[in-house]
Design a protein around this motif. Structure first.
Motif, short mmCIF file in Angstrom:
data_model
loop_
_atom_site.label_atom_id
_atom_site.label_comp_id
_atom_site.label_asym_id
_atom_site.label_seq_id
_atom_site.Cartn_x
_atom_site.Cartn_y
_atom_site.Cartn_z
N UNK A 160 0.87 -1.17 0.00
CA UNK A 160 0.00 0.00 0.00
C UNK A 160 0.91 1.23 0.00
N UNK A 161 0.85 2.04 -1.09
CA UNK A 161 1.76 3.19 -1.20
C UNK A 161 1.04 4.48 -0.79
N UNK A 162 1.77 5.35 -0.14
CA UNK A 162 1.25 6.67 0.23
C UNK A 162 2.14 7.73 -0.40
N UNK A 163 1.61 8.94 -0.60
CA UNK A 163 2.44 9.99 -1.20
C UNK A 163 1.64 11.18 -1.69
N UNK A 164 0.30 11.02 -1.78
CA UNK A 164 -0.50 12.13 -2.27
C UNK A 164 -0.39 13.30 -1.29
N UNK A 165 0.00 14.44 -1.81
CA UNK A 165 0.17 15.66 -1.01
C UNK A 165 1.20 15.45 0.10
N UNK A 166 2.19 14.68 -0.17
CA UNK A 166 3.29 14.48 0.76
C UNK A 166 4.58 14.81 0.02
N UNK A 167 5.68 14.85 0.77
CA UNK A 167 6.91 15.22 0.07
C UNK A 167 7.64 14.01 -0.52
N UNK A 168 7.27 12.83 -0.06
CA UNK A 168 7.89 11.66 -0.68
C UNK A 168 6.92 10.48 -0.64
N UNK A 169 7.31 9.42 -1.32
CA UNK A 169 6.47 8.21 -1.33
C UNK A 169 6.95 7.26 -0.25
N UNK A 170 5.99 6.65 0.47
CA UNK A 170 6.33 5.65 1.47
C UNK A 170 5.30 4.54 1.37
N UNK A 224 -8.26 3.62 1.39
CA UNK A 224 -8.78 4.59 2.34
C UNK A 224 -8.95 3.97 3.71
N UNK A 225 -9.57 2.84 3.73
CA UNK A 225 -9.82 2.15 4.98
C UNK A 225 -8.51 1.85 5.71
N UNK A 226 -7.53 1.40 4.93
CA UNK A 226 -6.25 1.03 5.55
C UNK A 226 -5.55 2.26 6.12
N UNK A 227 -5.59 3.39 5.38
CA UNK A 227 -4.85 4.55 5.89
C UNK A 227 -5.54 5.11 7.14
N UNK A 228 -6.84 4.90 7.25
CA UNK A 228 -7.52 5.33 8.48
C UNK A 228 -7.16 4.40 9.63
N UNK A 229 -7.29 3.12 9.35
CA UNK A 229 -7.09 2.14 10.40
C UNK A 229 -5.66 2.18 10.95
N UNK A 230 -4.72 2.39 10.06
CA UNK A 230 -3.32 2.38 10.49
C UNK A 230 -2.74 3.81 10.50
N UNK A 231 -3.59 4.79 10.80
CA UNK A 231 -3.15 6.19 10.76
C UNK A 231 -1.83 6.43 11.51
N UNK A 232 -1.67 5.86 12.72
CA UNK A 232 -0.40 6.11 13.42
C UNK A 232 0.80 5.61 12.63
N UNK A 233 0.63 4.51 11.94
CA UNK A 233 1.74 3.97 11.17
C UNK A 233 2.07 4.89 10.00
N UNK A 234 1.01 5.43 9.37
CA UNK A 234 1.24 6.35 8.25
C UNK A 234 2.00 7.57 8.75
N UNK A 235 1.55 8.06 9.91
CA UNK A 235 2.23 9.22 10.47
C UNK A 235 3.71 8.94 10.68
N UNK A 236 3.97 7.77 11.25
CA UNK A 236 5.35 7.40 11.55
C UNK A 236 6.19 7.33 10.28
N UNK A 237 5.56 6.98 9.18
CA UNK A 237 6.29 6.90 7.92
C UNK A 237 6.82 8.28 7.52
N UNK A 238 6.08 9.29 7.96
CA UNK A 238 6.46 10.64 7.51
C UNK A 238 7.13 11.50 8.57
N UNK A 239 7.13 11.05 9.83
CA UNK A 239 7.75 11.90 10.84
C UNK A 239 9.20 11.52 11.12
N UNK A 240 9.71 10.57 10.35
CA UNK A 240 11.12 10.25 10.44
C UNK A 240 11.49 9.32 11.58
#
Lengths: 265, 319, 655, 360
Positions: free
Chosen positions: C503-513, C598-614
């Motif tokens: 599952x890739x994230x990156x929309x309106x972000x500075x990089x892809x994770x 969508x469901x996954x990014x909501x459910x695992x929101x903390x993980x998504x955050x961690x991907x972007x907070x370094x």
């Protein structure tokens, strides 16, 4: 089925005692099994449950007492005669024919119903083959019933334990018995397998109207499945009645608590 | 009527007529019974410890005797030959343990049985290949065993002849049995051996490996075989025709049970004596040579009444 | 049967009648049951169809009634579709594995009057929500088992209904009544309503007419020259348009035999027994088959593995050329023939593809490696692009023009155009009527001039082949302005057998994770060979060596992305391995096993955050549903890993 | 590797239960049949036919006989030699008493006598199990051996004590037995009898009777509780087994040896047949062919090959060496594959079916 009490008695055990060289396995036990019911036999290890089944189908010969099956009174019979009169059996430790496939194992349950003589068997065309095919069809219905199509041609030795138990039930069903004796059909199974097996046992009872006597340790299963329960301890009968009656019986609680206490120690 | 007479009357009349002859027959039966018992004993040792039905026991008897005689004939001094033969039986025991028992552990009985038949083929080939196939004379005197005989008057004018070698055989057999009994009951290894018969785990807890135990029992039964071979060889020739006596020892086992030492002894005596009496008194009626199967028939009839043997335990089938 | 004009075959019941007349003795369907393949010819199929139709009409079914069909692939259920169509009623196949709640929505939305179901399981589901289904009049079940003691009001055995139908047909006027009903059917009638599961929102009922389906099916038949001698296995859900076209529409039109497997556990064996000539499977099936192949070959002896690898090399070099009929030197032909004897033909045999004429994969992008593998060993695997709204066919790959990364040319009589935002739009004979009871949605999808918006972004390459990048609504923008096509990236990752889902994230972000799900079979095997002890999926997923393995794959993907001018900015900077498998039971995948982003990014929101907070790791606590339906908790630390981003494509770097 | 199972589906129980359900197996089988019936008679010389092919086939039949008893019904026996002897002597008595009756008919009839004897010696099996039963079969072996030596009537009081195969021919004049019988003729007769009997045994095994044997073998108590009568199952196995052994024994004399002394049917022969069963594989018919080939041909091979590779130690020592090697090979074989050549064959076939995968 709640109306079990009103039904006719299929098997009546009266004052049966059995001992091996002075060791008493069963002492003066009487109870009956009614047509169409699921009858549970419970009790701690060594209570004489399996011995009781062995007496019913002729493996052991009791020293005292009588057994009346479908109105015929007898002390003991040969195991094959028990089979002929409509009693089938599964075993505590799976007793499948290890060298054969699932299909052949269940097919072996049809032995009593196959009659083509030696010479037809020898040439295996015409009547012998027709008979074989007709029984194969019956066996396939059982395979379908027990949902074991995928292991049809697998040698039973290669199957996991839960499936072996299922095949063994299939083999007993192939005899189209009137009375089915199940010795711990769910021993060593996981939750899912137990649920499947419970469903099959109930289905057998409902769909084929087979009378079932089962030994089982899982109390939840016993309470769910059985119409009436007989409780043995040290070879004696200590209680007999509906699951609810038995559950609240003082002697039963003591017997089981005793076991629990011993195990806790 | 003749037949009934021949079976039920004449033999007994004959026995009563010549009691000295009867005693002579009994004595000879007794001696061969002892030898049967010895073969059976070697067999029981192995079966008890490893569950192997050792068909090669008979061949081991011949092989041991052949080795002893063969070595002597090649110029080895008699004592050294005896020691070397024992060493050969030891090597055989180790080899059997390493190359047969260990790889085949936990296989069904019939497979182990077949393996010992394979061993039989091998030993026959080896013995004859090394020492030649012709029958040989046992080196009785060289071993210091007595020859000659003593005649003992019996009854009015009767006479019983006792061969000295037979007496020696009886004594040696008794000594061996006693020694084995002591070994089993008094030594640590002996007790471990008994334990292993009941429970392999138990033996391990005594601190002896199964492998060692197997090697020891095969060696012990090799020694028993050597003793048997010497004595039997002294009474006839040493050749692989002797093999047949091993097969004759099987009914002994049936009578005594596969696992019982006393059973082997009692069974051996019953077969030895029964066979001789049968052959002498009833044999002629059937044309002779009934020795070859009489023991089996006795065992068979016996088995029908006690399927577990004289000293075996009753089996309760559990389902 | 004079009422029926035999020359007009504009509906499926008429086509079945025509089959019964022209190829009556040929097998129509087979099912493995009771250990052998029971088969029914077209006459029997027709007889069953009209008998059931008559029985249904006795129960009161009339034109435009909606009849639900629920169960695994069974001949009787396929004929039930036809029987409904006989009466002018509309069959609505429903996914058999949907839970009662999902089923209730469709049954209610479609105003189902009759439900024809397989067994007790489906009956129970419907009964549990029956009070919400005022329109439902009766449930007909195929298997009687377990239903003996049920209250039979509104419940009937299919066999009994068919039997009553047969007596009706024998009554005077009975047969004529039915023939009339069949004759009344027109090509423009709605033939079926297929509910699409959809990645978001409630399912929509796609209405397709007989004309739609017949025209579209004929395109496929003509394209690959299918005929009555072909063989196919029906094992994909009956509610899915692919199965409806391949196992129903095309089978009836071409007259080939459809075989139904014994049960879900025996599909591979059953496929081998039948040896189909025409195969359809989503990429996942081919992926699994290849993974299984490779896992097994790991255990093969050294010599055999050498042989396998050697000949696979030969196949890679020449196999596809041979299949496409290109020029190949004689020596290579001989070498390939040897490989065929030792490896390729036996492999095809194991897959049950010995007799394969043509196979299709669609639904999602297939890995180039996987696609080429099958083609190189002589399986004529092709890709097509289709939609329920198109009655399947939009583009197909013609023989000789097969490429792993495109979906081929527009099929005959289908027109395609690209909208301004790159979205693919098509028009053709298969275009659906509309969504059932949802003109709003219909208008959203259908343009004024009759084109259908696919919702996919794509472009035509130089050779005129369509290349699909991603869902239009999913394609996002990176902060830097570059394009972010998540599925494109995910698919590149998923081509590695070790990676099951991404599952890739990156929309309106500075990089892809991205999140990664490892494949338990493939990675488990790798772990075993490398002596990595693990007691659970979670343990395996958190092992640093597994991270190392996956990081290698990610870096390779980055290199590949860097080579494409538009994608270089979308390289993966960070990733983590999820401690649990994404599961449809937890709502993380759709029933067709597609990721619900969508469901996954909501459910695992903390993980998504961690991907972007370094942060180097984070903790997780989440619920899982086990196979037996029990729920449990998973908790633990999840490591996040940085990956080197490759330089832009060498060309650019040089410039 | 050669299997192309895809597309071979079964739509009836008859085809599903066929002996060779797969096309490739059928092709292989008929190829072998063609070689055996046409190729071998055309190509093989008399030595191969007389010393290898004919005894191999006859011993195969005896092995099948013992396998029925031991492999399928689970009753271990060392009396095979004796039962074969009964067949041989019965046939000799029959053909000397009724010289005009077709010899093939008499051979088939003589099996009935050994079946009878087998029944008698099978009776103890109802009470006696396992290794103990071996002893009762040994009793049969030694008793029968003794009978062949001591009962003059059996060999028509010949001075030699041996029985000879007299010359017998078909109505058309084709000589089947005796010194003037052609090797090819004898080979074909033996082959036909062995092939047909193999098929008949296969039929028994895959039907009710065969299953009842295997039930008794695998779990006798369970078998009884399924309605199998141990008496019937065990005795029928003894009877069928002894019948087959009897026929093999009769053929052994009439088509192979020509003249035998009682020693031919000794315990050694019993051992040899048991080896063939074990090495071939318990409970497998194809294994009987493999086992017989291995045990019969290996010594012949060794005797001919050892001198050829320079081990020249005199004829007698070659025999001894052969015995040693055979012994070692047997043990080795039991260690490496206790389930016999049939298992190897089965594994090999399975490997070919799942090729290129190592397992399915």
């Amino acid at each position: 089925m709640s109306d079990a009490g009103a039904r006719e008695i299929m098997l009546d055990i009266e004052n049966v005692s059995l001992s091996f060289g002075g060791v008493k396995a069963i002492t003066d036990i009487s109870f009956d099994i009614r047509k169409g019911e699921v009858r549970a036999i419970i009790g701690p290890n060594g209570a004489g449950k399996t011995s009781m089944l062995n007496v019913i189908n002729g493996v052991y010969r009791p020293q005292k007492g009588t057994i009346t099956f479908k109105g015929r009174i007898r002390r003991s019979i040969q195991p094959y005669q028990a089979a002929q009169s409509g009693i089938a059996r599964t075993f505590q430790n799976v007793a499948l024919f290890k060298g054969m496939s699932t299909l052949d194992n269940i097919m072996s349950g049809r032995s009593l119903r196959m009659h083509r003589n030696f010479f037809w068997q020898l040439i295996h065309v015409g009547p012998a083959r027709d008979e074989e095919i007709a029984h194969r069809r019956k066996v396939e219905e059982i395979i379908d019933f027990l949902e074991i199509q995928h292991i049809r041609k697998v040698p039973v030795g290669k199957l996991p334990y839960g499936l072996q138990k299922r095949v063994e039930l299939g083999r007993a069903l192939a005899m189209e018995p009137e009375l089915l004796l199940l010795d711990e059909p769910m021993a060593g199974m996981n939750l899912e397998e137990k649920e499947d097996m419970s469903r099959f046992i109930l289905d057998v009872n409902h769909e084929f109207g087979t009378t079932i006597a089962l030994i089982e340790h899982d109390m939840g299963v016993v309470m769910d499945l059985s119409d009436r329960v007989v409780v043995l301890d040290y070879g004696r009968k200590i209680a007999d009645g509906t699951p609810d009656q038995v559950k609240s019986d003082r002697a039963v609680i003591d017997a089981y608590l005793g076991v629990a206490r011993q195990e806790a120690r | 009527m003749d037949l009934l007479n021949g079976i039920f009357v004449a033999p007994f009349v004959q026995m009563a007529d010549a009691p000295d002859f009867l005693v002579q027959v009994l004595w000879e039966g007794f001696v061969s019974g002892i030898l049967y018992a010895l073969i059976a004993l070697g067999f029981v040792l192995i079966f008890k410890a490893s569950g192997v039905f050792n068909f090669a026991q008979g061949i081991m008897v011949v092989f041991a005797a052949l080795t002893l005689v063969g070595l002597y004939q090649k110029g080895v001094p008699v004592i050294l030959a005896l020691i070397l033969t024992m060493a050969v039986m030891g090597i055989l025991a180790l080899a059997v343990e390493r190359f047969i028992m260990r790889p085949l552990v936990n296989q069904p009985h019939v497979i182990l049985l077949m393996a010992t038949i394979g061993l039989t083929y091998f030993l026959v080939g080896l013995g004859e290949f090394v020492f030649g196939g012709e029958p040989k004379q046992m080196i009785t005197t060289e071993l210091g065993l007595p020859t000659g005989s003593t005649e003992i008057p019996f009854g009015a004018q009767g006479m019983v002849i006792l061969q000295h070698i037979d007496i020696a055989a009886a004594i040696i057999a008794i000594v061996m049995v006693t020694a084995l009994a002591l070994f089993f009951n008094r030594t640590r290894i002996g007790r471990a051996l008994r334990a292993v018969a009941d429970d392999h785990q138990a033996a391990l807890s005594v601190g002896i490996s199964l492998h060692q135990i197997w090697a020891i029992v095969w060696f012990a039964s090799g020694l028993v075989a050597l003793a048997t071979g010497v004595m039997w060889g002294a009474r006839s020739d040493v050749s692989f025709a002797l093999e047949i006596i091993a097969l004759r020892a099987l009914p002994v086992l049936i009578l005594g049970g596969f696992t019982s030492v006393p059973g082997a002894i009692v069974g051996g005596l019953i077969v030895g004596i029964g066979e001789k009496i049968g052959e002498i008194y009833w044999g002629p009626l059937l044309g002779g040579g009934i020795e070859s199967w009489l023991a089996y028939m006795i065992a068979l009839v016996f088995l029908l009444f006690r399927p577990q043997g004289l000293f075996g335990e009753r089996i309760i089938e559990r389902v | 049967m004079s009422e029926l004009d035999q020359t007009i075959t504009d509906t499926f019941p008429k086509l079945i009648l025509s089959n019964a007349r022209t190829r009556g003795r040929r097998p129509a369907m087979r099912r493995k049951d009771f250990g052998i393949w029971q088969s029914w010819n077209w006459v029997e199929a027709y007889d069953f169809m009209v008998a059931l139709a008559a029985g249904l009409s006795r129960l009161g079914a009339v034109r435009n009634d909606k009849i639900a069909i629920i169960g695994s692939n069974r001949p009787y259920l396929y004929w039930s579709i036809a029987a409904a169509q006989c009466l002018g009623a509309v069959p609505v196949p429903i996914y058999a594995d949907s839970v009662a709640e999902e089923m209730a929505f469709v049954l209610d939305h479609a105003e189902i009057r009759f439900a024809i179901v397989e067994d007790q399981e489906q009956v129970d589901k419907i009964l549990s929500v029956r009070d919400r289904l005022p329109a439902l009049q009766a449930i007909l079940y195929e298997e009687k088992r377990g239903l003996r003691d049920y209250d039979h009001a509104g419940l009937a055995a299919l066999a009994d209904v068919v039997a009553s139908g047969r007596t009706i047909l024998k009554e005077p006027g009975g047969a004529e009544m039915l023939e009339q009903a069949i004759a009344q059917g027109k090509g423009a009638d709605t033939a079926v309503i297929l509910y699409t599961s959809g990645t978001t929102g409630r399912p929509k009922g796609v209405m397709l007419t007989h004309d739609n389906l017949i025209a579209s099916a004929r395109i496929g038949i003509a394209f690959d020259g299918l005929s009555e001698v072909d063989e196919i296995i029906a094992y994909l859900p009956m509610a899915w348009v692919g199965d409806h076209v391949f196992s129903y529409a095309q089978a009836i039109i071409a007259g080939y035999c459809v075989s139904c497997p014994e049960n879900a556990e025996t599909i591979i064996q059953d496929r081998r027994e039948i040896g189909p000539t025409y195969v359809f499977a989503p990429p996942r099936v081919f992926e699994n088959l290849l993974t299984l192949t490779m896992v097994r070959m790991e255990d093969a002896g050294r010599l055999k593995r050498w042989m396998f690898e050697h000949f696979l090399g030969v196949a890679r070099k020449w196999g596809e050329k041979l299949l496409s009929g290109d020029q190949v030197p004689l020596a290579a032909r001989l070498h390939y023939a040897l490989g065929d004897a030792f490896v390729y033909a036996p492999l095809r045999n194991r897959y049950g593809l010995t007799n394969i004429k043509v196979g299709y994969t669609a639904g999602e992008a297939i890995g180039a490696e996987i696609f080429s593998f099958y083609r190189s060993i002589g399986v004529n695997l092709k890709q097509l692009y289709g939609q329920t709204e198109a009655s399947v066919y939009v583009t197909m790959q013609p023989d000789g023009e097969i490429r792993p990364d495109t979906v081929g040319r527009p099929v005959p009589s289908v027109a395609i155009r690209l909208a301004a935002n790159g979205e693919v739009e098509f028009n053709g004979p298969g275009v659906f009527q509309g969504y059932y009871k949802d003109p709003g949605k219909t208008a959203e999808v259908k343009t004024a001039d009759g084109y259908v918006r696919t919702g996919d972004v794509g472009f035509f390459d130089a050779a005129g082949h369509l290349k699909i990048i991603d869902r239009a609504k999913d394609v996002g923008k990176l902060d830097a302005g570059g394009l972010f096509p998540p599925k494109y990236i995910e698919n590149k990752l998923k081509f590695y057998p070790n990676i099951k889902e991404a599952v890739a994230f990156g929309d309106k972000r500075d990089h892809v994770a991205c999140f990664i799900n490892i494949d338990p079979v493939s990675v488990g095997n790798w772990a075993e060979r490398n002596n990595i002890v693990h007691a659970s999926y979670q343990e395996l997923a958190s092992d640093p060596r597994v991270y190392e393995l996956i990081a290698g794959h990610v870096a390779e993907v980055n290199r590949a992305l860097a080579a494409e001018p538009q994608m270089a900015g979308a390289q993966i900077a960070r990733f983590l391995i999820l401690p649990k498998e994404l599961d449809a039971d937890d709502g993380e995948l759709t029933r067709t096993q597609k990721v619900r982003r969508g469901f996954i990014s909501e459910r695992y929101a903390p993980l998504v955050e961690a991907l972007y907070d370094g942060s180097p790791s984070t903790s997780i606590r989440t619920e899982v549903t086990f196979e037996d339906g029990r729920k449990g908790l998973i908790e633990g630390e999840v490591v996040i890993r940085d990956v080197a981003v490759a330089a832009r494509s060498p060309l650019e770097a040089a410039a | 590797m050669f299997y192309r199972e895809a597309g071979q589906f079964k739509s009836s129980y008859a085809t599903d239960q066929a002996i060779f359900p797969l096309l490739q197996d059928r092709i292989g089988f008929f190829t072998i049949l063609a070689i055996a019936f046409i190729g071998v008679p055309l190509l093989a010389d008399d030595f191969i036919l007389d010393a290898i092919a004919i005894p191999f086939l006859i011993l195969t039949l005896a092995t099948i006989g013992l396998n029925v008893l031991t492999g399928y019904a689970g009753q271990l026996s060392l009396g095979t030699g004796g039962f074969m002897g009964v067949g041989a002597y019965a046939c000799y008595k029959l053909t000397t008493a009724f010289p005009e009756v077709n010899i093939i008919l008499l051979i088939l009839l003589s099996g009935v006598f050994s079946a009878g004897v087998g029944l008698v010696f099978g009776l103890p099996s109802l009470r006696i199990k396992g290794l103990y039963l071996v002893v009762t079969t040994l009793a049969a072996q030694f008793f029968l051996e003794w009978c062949f030596i001591r009962i003059g009537w059996l060999y028509n009081y010949n001075v030699s004590g041996a029985i000879d195969s007299p010359e017998r021919s078909l109505a058309g004049g084709l000589v089947l037995t005796g010194p003037n019988a052609d090797s090819v003729t004898r080979y074909l007769v033996v082959l036909a009898i062995v092939a047909v009997m193999t098929l008949l045994v296969k039929n028994l095994i895959r039907g009710r009777i065969g299953r009842s044997w295997m039930m008794i073998r695998d779990m006798d108590i369970a078998a009884e509780l399924m309605g199998v009568r141990p008496l019937v199952a065990k005795l029928s196995a003894f009877a069928v087994s002894s019948y087959i052994c009897g026929v093999a024994g009769a053929m052994f004399v009439f088509f192979y040896l020509g003249s035998v002394e009682p020693a031919a049917f000794s315990i050694t022969l019993s051992f040899q047949i048991l080896f063939m069963v074990i090495i071939g594989g318990l409970g497998s018919l194809i294994g009987c062919y493999f086992g017989a080939a291995f045990i019969w041909i290996l010594p012949i091979f060794l005797r001919n090959v050892l001198p050829a590779i320079g081990i020249d130690i005199g004829a007698e020592n070659i025999v001894h060496l052969t015995s040693m090697i055979v012994g070692v090979l047997i043990i080795l074989f039991l260690i490496l594959e206790p389930h016999g050549l049939a298992r190897l064959w089965q594994l090999g076939k399975e490997k070919l079916r799942v090729w290129p995968f190592p397992y399915a």
